[in-house]
Design a protein around this motif. Structure first.
Motif, PDB file in Angstrom:
ATOM      1  N   TYR A  68      -6.766  -5.638   3.292  1.00 15.42           N
ATOM      2  CA  TYR A  68      -5.623  -6.375   3.833  1.00 15.42           C
ATOM      3  C   TYR A  68      -5.809  -6.580   5.332  1.00 15.42           C
ATOM      4  O   TYR A  68      -5.586  -7.662   5.868  1.00 15.42           O
ATOM      5  N   ALA A  75       1.091   4.211  -2.717  1.00 14.92           N
ATOM      6  CA  ALA A  75       0.942   5.623  -2.339  1.00 14.92           C
ATOM      7  C   ALA A  75       2.113   6.440  -2.885  1.00 14.92           C
ATOM      8  O   ALA A  75       1.924   7.539  -3.430  1.00 14.92           O
ATOM      9  N   VAL A 111       0.850  -1.199   0.000  1.00 12.80           N
ATOM     10  CA  VAL A 111       0.000   0.000   0.000  1.00 12.80           C
ATOM     11  C   VAL A 111       0.888   1.253   0.000  1.00 12.80           C
ATOM     12  O   VAL A 111       0.643   2.208  -0.741  1.00 12.80           O
ATOM     13  N   LEU A 159      -7.461  -0.731  -0.241  1.00 15.78           N
ATOM     14  CA  LEU A 159      -6.574  -1.907  -0.284  1.00 15.78           C
ATOM     15  C   LEU A 159      -6.105  -2.284   1.108  1.00 15.78           C
ATOM     16  O   LEU A 159      -6.127  -3.456   1.488  1.00 15.78           O
ATOM     17  N   TYR A 160      -5.681  -1.278   1.859  1.00 16.94           N
ATOM     18  CA  TYR A 160      -5.176  -1.561   3.197  1.00 16.94           C
ATOM     19  C   TYR A 160      -6.303  -2.095   4.084  1.00 16.94           C
ATOM     20  O   TYR A 160      -6.081  -2.994   4.898  1.00 16.94           O
ATOM     21  N   THR A 165     -11.763   7.188   3.969  1.00 15.77           N
ATOM     22  CA  THR A 165     -11.839   6.550   2.650  1.00 15.77           C
ATOM     23  C   THR A 165     -12.931   7.217   1.818  1.00 15.77           C
ATOM     24  O   THR A 165     -12.710   7.596   0.662  1.00 15.77           O
ATOM     25  N   CYS A 214      -5.648   3.314  -2.023  1.00 14.75           N
ATOM     26  CA  CYS A 214      -4.694   2.792  -1.025  1.00 14.75           C
ATOM     27  C   CYS A 214      -5.420   2.451   0.274  1.00 14.75           C
ATOM     28  O   CYS A 214      -5.167   1.406   0.886  1.00 14.75           O
TER      29      CYS A 214
END
Lengths: 559, 187
Positions: B175, A532, A528, B171-172, B129, B168
């Motif tokens: 995860y 970024a 991630v 995605l995190y 987000t 990002c």
């Protein structure tokens, strides 16, 4: 403490049984392709050196630019990729006690895809349909089959990437609370970087295929170049990461020492993975259409790679000094004498590490806007990547061969072969010092790169370059001799060396070392952060290039 | 305390006129780099205040909610295009930006995040987000220039940057939700 035989069989079966023959076959197949490519690429390299020096004139059916394209692609893409996969899969197999069978299958699929791709690419170059040089970005246009071949190569690499990810996940799942063996951690770093690096070039190639077929009239050259360098420069750091895996983990074992703090090694890998991709922008530092402030920002992003690189330099010299002193070295530099200079497994990577000092310094020149103006598109750049890739990376790869190949083929490194390796290393070092050294100097004098003839009608400045170009030819000839010796050594160790046991030299941590922290295993987080950093670097220029796009370029064929 | 010193050095570096002028010259860097870096400097400096004034934080930010609200208010204020314009034209607003993002956003963020429960953390995470997605949509879609100091193309760039950050975050998030966190605990 001595392990009993039973414990050894249970915990470390490889120690007695050696490598799994199926895994060894995967690695040896990749290494075979690597060294066949090296031989062909090396011959082509010498031909270029001789033509640049004006000593030969290549025939029209195999001209300088065909040779240049093939030399670049065979060595920079095929040799490095296949060597890296062969070596990293061997590391993975050793660290995890064997590959999963589906992972092995993926490696074979990758092998087949890459072979198909390389054949397509090479045929197009030989047919003079793709003299677009290693960089293959627009507006130079190759035959569509060339680009389709590249897609196959990338798919092959992806198959290997997924293989590594699957095997890593499997191991992590079955070993909760444990950190991955350090070589497997390196492999994760390498393949994650490879995967994300190749996304840029894949997008580029997919836009170039319809363009080269004539289905689309024009393409955005700026975006193409940017996406290429997203991949092109990251590839450089993939090789570097592969080389550092040997520097940190293999070299200390060979010299009889221990490796540096695993926490630092892991931090270096993570930093290299996160910070790497934006480094590509310094290749475009004189491109129009990217604002000065964005270029300025990119200087920082490129130079940030110097941080893990310097960490590596200090850590390695610390390890070398500590081991040298443990072996009885006294005084300020006495420890240097205690290192095993007669052992090719140490000598080759050691020269590689030393050459990274001028190589890295030259890289900082290339990254700096004002200094880049002086050397851009001159032979300096060619000298730079021959010293970084050609010595720092390739000599490390050569050094790895002398234990990896006997280990994989269950043979031995004989003293005679070690001597051949030492001679090869010196021939290579002298050849590259002559060639890359003169390239650097003549680049400063203005000699352009990527040009077969630079006499410019006998102009006095152009004439002053000729002596240096003669030195290229001498260097290139020595390098071909080095290639021949290396290829001989590799295939001898693969098929003819005496049978026996060769150790896989993995250094241990110091006895009082603190264990590696588990947070380093959070690859999801590092990915991630990588994304970024890519978006911080690329959103501004790419949006600008697309929204303020100049008229695109039709395919151009200059040959 | 070392951390607080690093934070202070970063803060001083960021407010140096040439650095500030450079970072503010590009819209996306102004919002997505300078501002988060100011917050980050405050995040590091917070250690100093936490050690020096533990009672203050205990009295005013016992469960982390007030600090998080303060952080959100300050952060959201600086997402308003007019606020960014003001910071560029009026010097005292710029000074307020440096002060507020560092000391009124960064410091409370550090103090609050550890105190919040997992539900509150998730809410803040989802909120950010969504905020990035909405900002991305707005800045890309809007036809008119919303900042006097920046061109429309910079606005669009900021929009794409926000969407990249949203990606990002998502995605995190995946995860985090789908990995077994016990894997990372020493056995």
């Amino acid at each position: 403490m001595e392990q009993t035989l039973r414990e050894t069989i249970r915990n470390n079966p490889k120690k007695i049984l050696g490598v799994n023959p199926n895994d060894a076959k995967v690695s040896l197949s990749y290494l075979t392709v690597a060294f066949v490519s090296l031989l062909i690429g090396g011959i082509l390299g010498m031909l270029q050196g001789l033509e640049r020096a004006g000593l030969i004139q290549l025939p029209s059916w195999l001209n300088y630019y065909q040779v240049l394209t093939a030399h670049g692609l065979l060595l920079l893409v095929v040799f490095t990729a296949t060597f890296t996969i062969g070596y990293q899969y061997a590391n993975l197999s050793h660290s995890f006690g064997g590959l999963l069978s589906k992972v092995r299958k993926l490696a074979w699929i990758g092998f087949a895809l890459m072979l198909i791709g390389v054949v397509m690419v090479t045929v197009m170059i030989v047919l003079n349909e793709a003299s677009v040089l290693y960089t293959f970005y627009p507006p130079l246009a190759a035959h569509p089959i060339f680009y389709i071949g590249l897609v196959f190569v990338v798919l092959g690499i992806w198959a290997c990437c997924f293989g590594v990810f699957i095997n890593y996940r499997y191991w992590r799942k079955n070993h909760p609370g444990q950190t991955t063996p350090i070589l497997a951690f390196f492999a994760m770093g390498v393949f994650i970087l490879w995967f994300f690096a190749s996304i840029g070039v894949t997008i580029e190639v997919f836009t170039l295929i319809p363009w080269s077929m004539g289905l689309v009239e024009t393409t955005n050259v700026m975006v193409g170049r940017t996406l290429f360098w997203w991949f092109g420069h990251t590839l450089v750091n993939i090789w570097y990461l592969v080389a550092t895996s040997a520097w940190y983990v293999i070299v200390p074992k060979i010299i009889g020492g221990r490796h540096f703090s695993e926490k630092l090694i892991r931090l270096v890998i993570i930093l290299l993975v996160i910070l790497n991709i934006p480094g590509g922008f310094h290749h475009q530092i004189v491109d129009p259409g990217i604002s000065q402030s964005v270029k300025f920002l990119h200087v920082f992003m490129s130079l940030s790679i110097a941080v893990p690189s310097l960490m590596t330099a200090f850590a390695m010299f610390f390890v070398l000094e500590r081991t040298g002193r443990k072996l009885g070295g006294k005084g300020l530099l006495g420890w240097l004498k205690k290192l095993p200079w007669g052992d090719v497994r140490f000598l080759a990577p050691m020269i590689a590490m030393i050459s990274f000092i001028p190589g890295g310094a030259g890289g900082i020149v290339n990254t700096s806007n004002q200094l880049n103006q002086v050397i851009h598109n001159t032979m300096w750049v060619v000298g730079h990547f021959h010293i970084t890739v050609g010595v720092s990376v390739v000599l490390t790869f050569f050094g790895i061969c002398y234990w990896l190949i006997p280990y994989l083929s269950k043979r031995q490194l004989t003293p005679k072969m070690n001597k051949i390796g030492v001679i090869q290393t010196y021939v290579w070092t002298v050849g590259m010092a002559l060639m890359a050294g003169s390239m650097h100097i003549v680049g400063l004098l203005g000699d352009p790169r990527r040009t077969s003839d630079t006499t410019y009608g006998g102009h006095e400045i152009a004439v002053s370059w000729i002596p240096y170009e003669m030195v290229f030819a001498i260097g290139a000839t020595l390098l071909l001799i080095g290639v021949i010796i290396q290829v001989y050594a590799v295939f001898n160790m693969m098929f003819f060396a005496p049978k026996g046991h060769t150790e896989f030299p993995v250094a241990e941590p110091e006895d009082d070392a603190t264990p590696a922290p588990l947070w380093t295993e959070r690859w999801g987080l590092w990915i991630v952060l990588l994304i970024a950093v890519i978006s911080m670097a690329y959103v501004v220029p790419i949006v600008d290039m697309i929204l303020n796009a100049p008229p695109g370029s039709p395919p151009i064929r200059t040959w | 305390m070392k951390q607080a010193m690093y934070g202070l050095i970063l803060f001083i570096f960021l407010i140096l006129p040439p650095v500030a002028t450079f970072l503010e010259s590009i819209m996306i860097i102004h919002m997505h780099m300078q501002m988060p870096l100011l917050v980050f400097s405050g995040f590091l400096i917070a250690r100093f205040f936490q050690i020096r004034f533990p009672q203050f934080f205990k009295n005013w930010n016992d469960n982390g909610i007030p600090g998080m609200l303060l952080f959100l208010i300050i952060w959201l204020y600086w997402m308003i295009p007019k606020a960014m314009d003001d910071a560029l034209t009026l010097q005292f607003v710029e000074i307020f930006k440096f002060f507020s993002l560092t000391f009124l956003a960064g410091v409370p963020l550090r103090d609050s995040w550890g105190k919040l429960g997992s539900k509150a953390k998730s809410i803040v995470y989802v909120f950010f987000t969504l905020k990035f997605i909405i900002m991305g949509y707005l800045y890309i879609g809007i036809e008119s220039q919303i900042c006097n100091n920046y061109l429309i193309i910079e606005q669009r760039t900021l929009g794409w940057g926000s969407l990249a950050f949203a990606a990002c975050f998502i995605l995190y998030g995946f995860y985090w939700v789908f990995t077994d966190q016990s894997e990372f605990k020493t056995t």
